[in-house]
Scaffold this active site. Structure first.
Site, PDB file in Angstrom:
ATOM      1  N   TRP A 185      50.557  26.612  81.427  1.00 61.35           N
ATOM      2  CA  TRP A 185      51.132  25.267  81.541  1.00 61.35           C
ATOM      3  C   TRP A 185      52.631  25.375  81.315  1.00 61.35           C
ATOM      4  O   TRP A 185      53.074  26.051  80.395  1.00 61.35           O
ATOM      5  CB  TRP A 185      50.541  24.281  80.525  1.00 61.35           C
ATOM      6  CG  TRP A 185      51.317  22.999  80.561  1.00 61.35           C
ATOM      7  CD1 TRP A 185      51.282  22.055  81.533  1.00 61.35           C
ATOM      8  CD2 TRP A 185      52.323  22.584  79.625  1.00 61.35           C
ATOM      9  NE1 TRP A 185      52.191  21.057  81.260  1.00 61.35           N
ATOM     10  CE2 TRP A 185      52.845  21.355  80.113  1.00 61.35           C
ATOM     11  CE3 TRP A 185      52.841  23.122  78.437  1.00 61.35           C
ATOM     12  CZ2 TRP A 185      53.854  20.654  79.438  1.00 61.35           C
ATOM     13  CZ3 TRP A 185      53.843  22.431  77.766  1.00 61.35           C
ATOM     14  CH2 TRP A 185      54.343  21.206  78.269  1.00 61.35           C
ATOM     15  N   GLU A 226      47.516  24.518  84.720  1.00 63.68           N
ATOM     16  CA  GLU A 226      47.375  23.143  84.215  1.00 63.68           C
ATOM     17  C   GLU A 226      48.475  22.226  84.747  1.00 63.68           C
ATOM     18  O   GLU A 226      49.656  22.457  84.531  1.00 63.68           O
ATOM     19  CB  GLU A 226      47.416  23.159  82.681  1.00 63.68           C
ATOM     20  CG  GLU A 226      47.285  21.769  82.059  1.00 63.68           C
ATOM     21  CD  GLU A 226      47.307  21.790  80.532  1.00 63.68           C
ATOM     22  OE1 GLU A 226      47.554  22.866  79.950  1.00 63.68           O
ATOM     23  OE2 GLU A 226      47.097  20.724  79.933  1.00 63.68           O
ATOM     24  N   LYS A 228      50.290  18.287  85.390  1.00 64.29           N
ATOM     25  CA  LYS A 228      50.665  17.161  84.550  1.00 64.29           C
ATOM     26  C   LYS A 228      51.392  16.131  85.396  1.00 64.29           C
ATOM     27  O   LYS A 228      52.049  16.471  86.371  1.00 64.29           O
ATOM     28  CB  LYS A 228      51.568  17.697  83.434  1.00 64.29           C
ATOM     29  CG  LYS A 228      52.005  16.692  82.420  1.00 64.29           C
ATOM     30  CD  LYS A 228      52.454  17.408  81.158  1.00 64.29           C
ATOM     31  CE  LYS A 228      52.872  16.402  80.129  1.00 64.29           C
ATOM     32  NZ  LYS A 228      53.019  16.938  78.802  1.00 64.29           N
ATOM     33  N   ASP A 259      43.548  18.240  82.152  1.00 64.12           N
ATOM     34  CA  ASP A 259      43.807  17.687  80.823  1.00 64.12           C
ATOM     35  C   ASP A 259      43.624  16.175  80.905  1.00 64.12           C
ATOM     36  O   ASP A 259      44.220  15.516  81.768  1.00 64.12           O
ATOM     37  CB  ASP A 259      45.232  18.064  80.385  1.00 64.12           C
ATOM     38  CG  ASP A 259      45.564  17.586  78.973  1.00 64.12           C
ATOM     39  OD1 ASP A 259      45.356  16.393  78.680  1.00 64.12           O
ATOM     40  OD2 ASP A 259      46.053  18.400  78.166  1.00 64.12           O
ATOM     41  N   HIS A 262      46.687  13.878  81.394  1.00 63.57           N
ATOM     42  CA  HIS A 262      47.710  14.243  82.372  1.00 63.57           C
ATOM     43  C   HIS A 262      47.651  13.490  83.689  1.00 63.57           C
ATOM     44  O   HIS A 262      48.117  13.985  84.715  1.00 63.57           O
ATOM     45  CB  HIS A 262      47.659  15.752  82.632  1.00 63.57           C
ATOM     46  CG  HIS A 262      48.189  16.547  81.474  1.00 63.57           C
ATOM     47  ND1 HIS A 262      48.465  17.876  81.534  1.00 63.57           N
ATOM     48  CD2 HIS A 262      48.507  16.163  80.209  1.00 63.57           C
ATOM     49  CE1 HIS A 262      48.914  18.296  80.369  1.00 63.57           C
ATOM     50  NE2 HIS A 262      48.939  17.269  79.549  1.00 63.57           N
ATOM     51  N   HIS A 286      40.962  20.399  79.282  1.00 65.26           N
ATOM     52  CA  HIS A 286      41.633  20.107  78.028  1.00 65.26           C
ATOM     53  C   HIS A 286      41.175  18.719  77.636  1.00 65.26           C
ATOM     54  O   HIS A 286      41.677  17.720  78.158  1.00 65.26           O
ATOM     55  CB  HIS A 286      43.158  20.159  78.181  1.00 65.26           C
ATOM     56  CG  HIS A 286      43.713  21.538  77.980  1.00 65.26           C
ATOM     57  ND1 HIS A 286      45.060  21.793  77.922  1.00 65.26           N
ATOM     58  CD2 HIS A 286      43.086  22.731  77.780  1.00 65.26           C
ATOM     59  CE1 HIS A 286      45.237  23.100  77.722  1.00 65.26           C
ATOM     60  NE2 HIS A 286      44.057  23.683  77.635  1.00 65.26           N
ATOM     61  N   ASP A 294      50.420  10.314  77.381  1.00 62.81           N
ATOM     62  CA  ASP A 294      49.793  11.596  77.055  1.00 62.81           C
ATOM     63  C   ASP A 294      49.998  11.895  75.572  1.00 62.81           C
ATOM     64  O   ASP A 294      50.694  12.837  75.205  1.00 62.81           O
ATOM     65  CB  ASP A 294      50.422  12.687  77.936  1.00 62.81           C
ATOM     66  CG  ASP A 294      49.808  14.059  77.685  1.00 62.81           C
ATOM     67  OD1 ASP A 294      48.642  14.102  77.261  1.00 62.81           O
ATOM     68  OD2 ASP A 294      50.504  15.063  77.920  1.00 62.81           O
ATOM     69  N   ASP A 296      47.913  12.770  73.114  1.00 63.44           N
ATOM     70  CA  ASP A 296      47.148  13.828  72.457  1.00 63.44           C
ATOM     71  C   ASP A 296      46.538  13.394  71.130  1.00 63.44           C
ATOM     72  O   ASP A 296      46.650  14.093  70.124  1.00 63.44           O
ATOM     73  CB  ASP A 296      48.006  15.094  72.300  1.00 63.44           C
ATOM     74  CG  ASP A 296      48.284  15.756  73.632  1.00 63.44           C
ATOM     75  OD1 ASP A 296      47.353  16.293  74.227  1.00 63.44           O
ATOM     76  OD2 ASP A 296      49.450  15.715  74.101  1.00 63.44           O
ATOM     77  N   ASP A 326      42.551  19.775  73.363  1.00 64.14           N
ATOM     78  CA  ASP A 326      44.016  19.749  73.307  1.00 64.14           C
ATOM     79  C   ASP A 326      44.487  18.431  72.715  1.00 64.14           C
ATOM     80  O   ASP A 326      44.685  17.453  73.425  1.00 64.14           O
ATOM     81  CB  ASP A 326      44.597  19.944  74.725  1.00 64.14           C
ATOM     82  CG  ASP A 326      46.110  20.119  74.692  1.00 64.14           C
ATOM     83  OD1 ASP A 326      46.667  20.272  73.578  1.00 64.14           O
ATOM     84  OD2 ASP A 326      46.742  20.095  75.772  1.00 64.14           O
TER      85      ASP A 326
HETATM   86  C1  RNT Z   1      51.014  19.773  77.532  1.00 69.67           C
HETATM   87  C2  RNT Z   1      49.745  20.452  77.885  1.00 69.67           C
HETATM   88  C3  RNT Z   1      49.489  21.764  77.204  1.00 69.67           C
HETATM   89  C4  RNT Z   1      49.872  21.757  75.728  1.00 69.67           C
HETATM   90  C5  RNT Z   1      49.469  22.991  74.971  1.00 69.67           C
HETATM   91  C6  RNT Z   1      50.120  23.063  73.642  1.00 69.67           C
HETATM   92  O1  RNT Z   1      51.091  18.496  78.025  1.00 69.67           O
HETATM   93  O2  RNT Z   1      48.672  19.593  77.666  1.00 69.67           O
HETATM   94  O3  RNT Z   1      48.177  22.130  77.369  1.00 69.67           O
HETATM   95  O4  RNT Z   1      49.342  20.650  75.081  1.00 69.67           O
HETATM   96  O5  RNT Z   1      49.712  24.095  75.734  1.00 69.67           O
HETATM   97 ZN    ZN Z   2      46.710  20.443  77.907  1.00 70.61          ZN
END
Ligand code: RNT
Ligand code: ZN
Length: 426
Positions: A185, A226, A228, A259, A262, A286, A294, A296, A326
């Site tokens: 990523w 990955e 985004k 993810d 994302h 993720h 986003d 998290d 994640d």
């Molecule tokens: C960032 C991505 C990625 C990170 C990690 C720490 O938006 O989701 O996966 O969260 O690599």
């Molecule tokens: Zn991620």
């Protein structure tokens, strides 16, 4: 095992059996699913290389709950505590900045030996390992570009870092006898509307071709990419968008990583799994919880988590899907964050396996959407909790919220005795 837990389980089993659901078989199947728990919840994505660098890349951790790990030993101790409260045998997902070494090594020069202590520990713990190059929190990513950087020298640095990371992944896989997923990523993107969207994507495509040039044994390492939609500071444009990586992954036999945070706010990854499974050999998830962006947040038992579980189970996609977590929340006990998010993910899969899938399919086929809805809703209050309690007890981990007392004890005896570190400066 406590008599009451067994009695509740037997009663639940009977109820599910009426719909042809074999609960014992469900628990056997559930035990085979590995969740890749991310190391970076333990220290707010700080890592041990370049510790003085603030977290960058358009991601952010907020909160200053005491007790964040600041050494590999502390992190491993916290991870052991978390894993001891989660049923089943799982994997740990490492980032390159978590190298455990006294050497001052640059990211483009990292080698398996810098992670030997993690490998030894994973072996002793019976855990698999996954890996990620760290293309952020570094002076060479400070202008927001890495693999797609216009400067060939900087691009080269990140290409070398990703190449080195894949070799480490392959070493993990070979040493542990479990395939490692190495996930790329990068944060690359523009805050404001770019004049040229195409050229950075061409550079990224070319850089990835170089990164993946070396053939590695797929039994040891699988590559993932990955995408985004946006990050902080890359609101207008992200080079590695979903379409970019979907295309790249399919064309080049890479796992596409989805993810949950994302995509557009009402766009869900659960609805992508069935479609993607028709065109890819494998998917990386993720599992995260975006709140308005986003963000998290720790994964909770929300509709999307339930739907992810359902799609994986109903589409028989567990074999081709690597489930990673994640999230990073610095405002609560970090060990508890892991336990909550990981237990929820396993529990959501169990709930999905306990659904009357055949009856639902049949109703749908007959156009009986009334039955489909009625059954779906009634099953929401079926006694899956009794099955979960039994599963936890059987796996020797605390039943229900009993785990919290253990985390509180650990907090008092270990976490609160650590010096407060200034983390997540933004
Ligand atoms: C960032 C991505 C990625 C990170 C990690 C720490 O938006 O989701 O996966 O969260 O690599
Ligand atoms: Zn991620």
């Amino acid at each position: 095992m406590e008599q009451k837990i067994v009695a509740n389980y037997e009663a639940a089993k009977e109820l599910y059996a009426r719909h042809g659901i074999d609960v014992d078989a469900v628990l056997t199947k559930l035990a085979e699913v590995k969740i890749s728990m991310h190391c970076w919840q333990g220290d707010d994505v700080r890592g041990f290389l370049n510790k003085d660098q603030a977290l960058t890349g358009g991601i952010s951790v907020t909160g200053n709950y005491p007790g964040a790990a600041s050494t590999p030993e502390e992190l491993r101790s916290d991870l052991e505590k978390a894993f001891s409260l989660i049923p089943g045998k799982h994997k740990l997902n490492l980032h390159a900045i978590y190298a455990d070494t006294d050497e001052k090594v640059e990211l483009d020069k990292i080698e398996p030996k810098h992670f030997q202590k993690w490998v030894d520990w994973a072996k002793a713990q019976g855990l698999g390992l996954d890996f990620n190059p760290t293309c952020f929190s570094h002076e060479k990513s400070s202008d927001g570009f890495t693999l797609s950087h216009p400067d060939p020298a900087i691009r080269e640095f990140w290409i070398d870092h990703c190449k080195a990371s894949r070799r480490i992944g392959a070493y993990f896989g070979e040493q542990l006898g479990q395939t490692c997923v190495t996930n790329v990523w990068i944060p690359d993107g523009f805050k404001d509307v770019p004049a040229d969207r195409l050229t950075p994507r061409k550079r990224l495509k070319d850089a990835l071709d170089q990164v993946f040039e070396e053939e590695l044994n797929p039994a040891h390492n699988l590559d993932a990419v990955e995408s985004k939609l946006f990050g902080i500071g890359s609101e207008a444009y992200v080079v590695g968008s979903h379409e970019f990586y979907m295309g790249y992954g399919i064309q080049n036999n890479k796992l596409v990583c989805l993810d949950a945070g994302h995509f557009h706010p009402t766009e869900v990854i659960s609805n992508k799994l069935s479609a993607m499974s028709l065109f890819t050999d494998g998917i990386l998830l993720h599992v995260s919880r975006p709140m308005r962006w986003d963000s998290d947040h720790v994964v909770t038992m929300d509709d999307e988590l339930i739907d992810i579980g359902r799609e994986l189970v109903r589409g028989d996609l567990l074999d081709i899907t690597h489930i990673g977590l994640d999230f990073f929340d610095g405002s609560i006990n970090r060990v508890a964050a892991w336990v909550i998010g990981t237990r929820n993910t396993i529990k959501a899969l169990m709930r999905a396996m306990l659904d009357p899938i055949e009856a639902l399919r049949q109703a749908e086929l007959e156009g009986d959407y009334t039955t489909r809805l009625a059954l779906t809703e009634e099953f929401k209050s079926y006694p899956f909790g009794a099955v979960w309690d039994y599963y936890c007890a059987k796996n020797g981990v605390p039943v229900r919220e009993e785990w919290l007392a253990e985390v509180k004890t650990y907090e008092n005896e270990v976490l609160l005795k650590r010096g407060q570190v200034q983390i997540g400066a933004n």
